[in-house]
Design an enzyme around this catalytic site. Structure first.
Site, mmCIF file in Angstrom:
data_model
loop_
_atom_site.group_PDB
_atom_site.id
_atom_site.type_symbol
_atom_site.label_atom_id
_atom_site.label_comp_id
_atom_site.label_asym_id
_atom_site.label_seq_id
_atom_site.Cartn_x
_atom_site.Cartn_y
_atom_site.Cartn_z
ATOM 1 N N TYR A 84 0.826 -1.224 0.000
ATOM 2 C CA TYR A 84 0.000 0.000 0.000
ATOM 3 C C TYR A 84 0.848 1.257 0.000
ATOM 4 C CZ TYR A 84 -4.165 -2.760 0.100
ATOM 5 O OH TYR A 84 -5.149 -3.628 -0.276
ATOM 6 N N ARG A 131 1.558 2.008 -3.547
ATOM 7 C CA ARG A 131 0.406 2.622 -4.236
ATOM 8 C C ARG A 131 0.210 4.059 -3.776
ATOM 9 N NH1 ARG A 131 -4.201 -1.597 -3.744
ATOM 10 N NH2 ARG A 131 -5.307 -0.185 -5.116
ATOM 11 N N GLN A 155 -15.046 1.847 -6.892
ATOM 12 C CA GLN A 155 -14.344 0.728 -6.255
ATOM 13 C C GLN A 155 -12.900 1.133 -5.961
ATOM 14 O OE1 GLN A 155 -15.451 -3.230 -8.394
ATOM 15 N NE2 GLN A 155 -15.805 -1.591 -9.867
ATOM 16 N N VAL A 170 -9.611 3.104 -4.590
ATOM 17 C CA VAL A 170 -9.206 3.655 -3.290
ATOM 18 C C VAL A 170 -8.400 4.946 -3.473
ATOM 19 C CG1 VAL A 170 -9.290 1.428 -2.118
ATOM 20 C CG2 VAL A 170 -7.153 2.138 -3.229
ATOM 21 N N ASP A 171 -8.173 5.333 -4.753
ATOM 22 C CA ASP A 171 -7.489 6.617 -4.967
ATOM 23 C C ASP A 171 -8.482 7.757 -4.754
ATOM 24 O OD1 ASP A 171 -7.877 5.757 -8.356
ATOM 25 O OD2 ASP A 171 -8.732 7.611 -7.564
ATOM 26 N N HIS A 176 -14.758 0.506 -1.500
ATOM 27 C CA HIS A 176 -13.675 -0.330 -0.971
ATOM 28 C C HIS A 176 -12.677 0.446 -0.137
ATOM 29 C CE1 HIS A 176 -14.590 -3.208 -4.555
ATOM 30 N NE2 HIS A 176 -15.412 -3.394 -3.537
ATOM 31 N N THR A 192 -14.278 -0.730 -15.282
ATOM 32 C CA THR A 192 -14.263 -1.835 -14.326
ATOM 33 C C THR A 192 -14.574 -3.139 -15.039
ATOM 34 O OG1 THR A 192 -15.282 -2.803 -12.350
ATOM 35 C CG2 THR A 192 -16.675 -1.313 -13.645
ATOM 36 N N SER A 193 -13.850 -4.183 -14.621
ATOM 37 C CA SER A 193 -14.058 -5.502 -15.245
ATOM 38 C C SER A 193 -15.292 -6.193 -14.676
ATOM 39 C CB SER A 193 -12.818 -6.368 -14.999
ATOM 40 O OG SER A 193 -12.647 -6.562 -13.590
HETATM 41 C C1 BV8 Z 1 -17.268 -9.915 0.506
HETATM 42 C C2 BV8 Z 1 -9.150 -3.507 -1.951
HETATM 43 C C3 BV8 Z 1 -18.404 -11.175 2.185
HETATM 44 C C4 BV8 Z 1 -8.494 -2.198 -1.902
HETATM 45 C C5 BV8 Z 1 -10.671 -4.644 -3.368
HETATM 46 C C6 BV8 Z 1 -19.725 -13.572 -5.495
HETATM 47 C C7 BV8 Z 1 -19.201 -14.199 -6.605
HETATM 48 C C8 BV8 Z 1 -17.826 -14.403 -6.710
HETATM 49 C C9 BV8 Z 1 -16.958 -14.003 -5.684
HETATM 50 C C10 BV8 Z 1 -17.495 -13.386 -4.590
HETATM 51 C C11 BV8 Z 1 -18.854 -13.169 -4.496
HETATM 52 N N1 BV8 Z 1 -19.094 -12.533 -3.291
HETATM 53 C C12 BV8 Z 1 -17.922 -12.350 -2.645
HETATM 54 C C13 BV8 Z 1 -16.924 -12.855 -3.413
HETATM 55 C C14 BV8 Z 1 -15.502 -12.861 -3.038
HETATM 56 C C15 BV8 Z 1 -14.792 -11.576 -3.477
HETATM 57 C C16 BV8 Z 1 -14.774 -11.427 -4.960
HETATM 58 O O1 BV8 Z 1 -15.561 -10.683 -5.523
HETATM 59 N N2 BV8 Z 1 -13.868 -12.128 -5.588
HETATM 60 C C17 BV8 Z 1 -13.768 -12.059 -7.039
HETATM 61 C C18 BV8 Z 1 -12.409 -11.489 -7.445
HETATM 62 C C19 BV8 Z 1 -13.937 -13.457 -7.586
HETATM 63 N N3 BV8 Z 1 -15.425 -10.405 -2.864
HETATM 64 C C20 BV8 Z 1 -15.071 -10.050 -1.606
HETATM 65 O O2 BV8 Z 1 -14.277 -10.656 -0.926
HETATM 66 C C21 BV8 Z 1 -15.755 -8.813 -1.040
HETATM 67 N N4 BV8 Z 1 -16.206 -9.126 0.285
HETATM 68 O O3 BV8 Z 1 -17.999 -10.298 -0.359
HETATM 69 O O4 BV8 Z 1 -17.387 -10.236 1.840
HETATM 70 C C22 BV8 Z 1 -18.707 -10.931 3.610
HETATM 71 C C23 BV8 Z 1 -20.026 -10.647 3.993
HETATM 72 C C24 BV8 Z 1 -20.316 -10.455 5.328
HETATM 73 C C25 BV8 Z 1 -19.290 -10.517 6.287
HETATM 74 C C26 BV8 Z 1 -17.973 -10.779 5.901
HETATM 75 C C27 BV8 Z 1 -17.675 -11.002 4.558
HETATM 76 C C28 BV8 Z 1 -14.754 -7.662 -0.912
HETATM 77 C C29 BV8 Z 1 -14.372 -7.154 -2.259
HETATM 78 C C30 BV8 Z 1 -13.433 -5.936 -2.120
HETATM 79 C C31 BV8 Z 1 -12.010 -6.391 -2.340
HETATM 80 N N5 BV8 Z 1 -11.099 -5.254 -2.316
HETATM 81 N N6 BV8 Z 1 -9.782 -3.695 -3.251
HETATM 82 C C32 BV8 Z 1 -7.404 -2.177 -2.924
HETATM 83 O O5 BV8 Z 1 -6.335 -2.757 -2.638
HETATM 84 O O6 BV8 Z 1 -7.643 -1.548 -3.959
HETATM 85 S S1 BV8 Z 1 -11.273 -5.070 -4.894
HETATM 86 C C33 BV8 Z 1 -10.287 -4.483 -6.134
HETATM 87 O O7 BV8 Z 1 -10.920 -4.923 -7.349
HETATM 88 C C34 BV8 Z 1 -10.245 -2.983 -6.238
HETATM 89 O O8 BV8 Z 1 -11.056 -2.296 -5.326
HETATM 90 C C35 BV8 Z 1 -10.776 -2.746 -7.658
HETATM 91 O O9 BV8 Z 1 -11.313 -1.532 -7.788
HETATM 92 C C36 BV8 Z 1 -11.739 -3.850 -7.746
HETATM 93 C C37 BV8 Z 1 -12.385 -4.152 -9.049
HETATM 94 O O10 BV8 Z 1 -11.401 -4.175 -10.036
HETATM 95 P P1 BV8 Z 1 -11.574 -3.133 -11.231
HETATM 96 O O11 BV8 Z 1 -11.649 -1.765 -10.652
HETATM 97 O O12 BV8 Z 1 -12.699 -3.558 -12.091
HETATM 98 O O13 BV8 Z 1 -10.183 -3.265 -11.962
HETATM 99 P P2 BV8 Z 1 -9.754 -4.348 -13.042
HETATM 100 O O14 BV8 Z 1 -8.288 -4.233 -13.220
HETATM 101 O O15 BV8 Z 1 -10.360 -5.665 -12.708
HETATM 102 O O16 BV8 Z 1 -10.475 -3.859 -14.390
HETATM 103 C C38 BV8 Z 1 -10.061 -2.621 -14.986
HETATM 104 C C39 BV8 Z 1 -11.011 -2.342 -16.132
HETATM 105 O O17 BV8 Z 1 -10.672 -1.085 -16.684
HETATM 106 C C40 BV8 Z 1 -10.897 -3.364 -17.267
HETATM 107 O O18 BV8 Z 1 -12.185 -3.687 -17.731
HETATM 108 C C41 BV8 Z 1 -10.105 -2.608 -18.336
HETATM 109 O O19 BV8 Z 1 -10.457 -3.019 -19.647
HETATM 110 C C42 BV8 Z 1 -10.572 -1.193 -18.087
HETATM 111 N N7 BV8 Z 1 -9.684 -0.137 -18.562
HETATM 112 C C43 BV8 Z 1 -8.331 -0.129 -18.646
HETATM 113 N N8 BV8 Z 1 -7.911 1.074 -19.110
HETATM 114 C C44 BV8 Z 1 -9.026 1.833 -19.297
HETATM 115 C C45 BV8 Z 1 -10.147 1.067 -18.948
HETATM 116 N N9 BV8 Z 1 -11.415 1.532 -19.021
HETATM 117 C C46 BV8 Z 1 -11.577 2.794 -19.464
HETATM 118 N N10 BV8 Z 1 -10.554 3.600 -19.812
HETATM 119 C C47 BV8 Z 1 -9.272 3.164 -19.742
HETATM 120 N N11 BV8 Z 1 -8.245 3.975 -20.112
#
Ligand code: BV8
Length: 233
Positions: free
Chosen positions: A58, A61, A91, A93-94, A109, A177-178
């Site tokens: 962190y 970052r 989503q 954190v910036d 988040h 977001t993905s």
């Molecule tokens: C919870 C921390 C329960 C801070 C983050 C249901 C189904 C499947 C899995 C789960 C589910 N429910 C829960 C889960 C588990 C898990 C989860 O979702 N896992 C996934 C990965 C399979 N979820 C959790 O654990 C959540 N908690 O459900 O708790 C609970 C309930 C009660 C009591 C206790 C527990 C917690 C989720 C939060 C995790 N923390 N971040 C940090 O370090 O940042 S998540 C992390 O991913 C970031 O926050 C980030 O923002 C987030 C999402 O990612 P994206 O922002 O989408 O980024 P990514 O790289 O994936 O995509 C970028 C996109 O941008 C792409 O599409 C790309 O093409 C595009 N792009 C690129 N350049 C550009 C662009 N678009 C436009 N312009 C550009 N120039």
């Protein structure tokens, strides 16, 4: 035609909206999850196992954020506020949405610029982008500062505030977001079929119900300013 004061626009953003500002995304080529394992740096277990490694992740970052500035996509969302009531649900954190001037930003988040102590009081403190030194810094009660973010496996308490913003929206923008992370991704599905959904992302659509979505395929920093300029509520 709706008047400015009537139109509610919800905006769900992810790491892609900050890509043009030089901040790494997570799942793109070269993204953070190619450099680090989630299990090592973004779970409560990782923190208990190796708080120094999590703190270093962190701090790196924070340093990236120190040298980053809002880009044209962030500024376009501020401009949109002259045409409608805009609620950003991020989503990320910036703090680039706030620094660009967006009035209503909900961090699902958590925030990189805040820390919270690991004691029962869970004291929160604004920290900015300077590094945390675990060995010499902690809260007044001696508990170490952890990042004030939601790790995988931790509850996302602000979903309770986010859902009503989507449910009362007349339009949803999904920017950079993905939609891989839940429950945040559910917000996009909560809008599908009820209100228009516009996706700004260079990647192929990941959301099912493609026919219900208008996909502006390309970088948000290029496409969003044009869209906002021509948007008529
Ligand atoms: C919870 C921390 C329960 C801070 C983050 C249901 C189904 C499947 C899995 C789960 C589910 N429910 C829960 C889960 C588990 C898990 C989860 O979702 N896992 C996934 C990965 C399979 N979820 C959790 O654990 C959540 N908690 O459900 O708790 C609970 C309930 C009660 C009591 C206790 C527990 C917690 C989720 C939060 C995790 N923390 N971040 C940090 O370090 O940042 S998540 C992390 O991913 C970031 O926050 C980030 O923002 C987030 C999402 O990612 P994206 O922002 O989408 O980024 P990514 O790289 O994936 O995509 C970028 C996109 O941008 C792409 O599409 C790309 O093409 C595009 N792009 C690129 N350049 C550009 C662009 N678009 C436009 N312009 C550009 N120039």
């Amino acid at each position: 035609m709706m008047q400015n004061r009537d139109m509610n626009i919800a905006v769900l953003t992810g790491a892609g909206v900050s890509a043009a500002s030089g901040l790494s995304t997570f799942r793109d080529t070269g993204g953070l999850w190619e450099q680090y394992r989630v299990e090592d740096v973004a779970t409560p277990e990782a923190w208990l196992r190796n708080p120094e490694r999590v703190t270093e992740f962190y701090n790196k970052r924070r340093e990236q954020l120190e040298h980053a500035a809002p880009n044209a996509a962030h500024r376009a969302l501020v401009e949109l506020e002259s045409k409608a009531a805009v609620h950003i649900i991020t989503q990320n954190v910036d703090d680039l949405h706030q620094r660009a001037g967006s009035a209503r930003v909900l961090h699902l988040h958590g925030e990189l610029t805040w820390v919270r102590c690991c004691g029962p009081e869970q004291v929160r403190r604004y920290w900015g982008t300077r590094p945390v030194d675990l060995l010499s810094q902690g809260c007044a009660n001696g508990h170490p500062w952890r990042p004030d973010v939601v790790w995988f496996g931790e509850e996302v308490p602000r979903m309770d505030e986010a859902y009503p913003l989507v449910e009362t929206a007349d339009l949803l923008l999904v920017v950079g977001t993905s939609l891989q992370v839940y429950p945040a991704a559910q917000l996009a599905y909560a809008a599908l079929g009820r209100i228009p959904v516009h996706v700004f992302d260079p990647a192929p659509l990941s959301i099912s119900g493609r026919n219900l979505v208008e996909h502006h395929r390309g970088p948000a920093d290029e496409l969003l300013p044009c869209w906002v300029e021509t948007f008529v509520p």
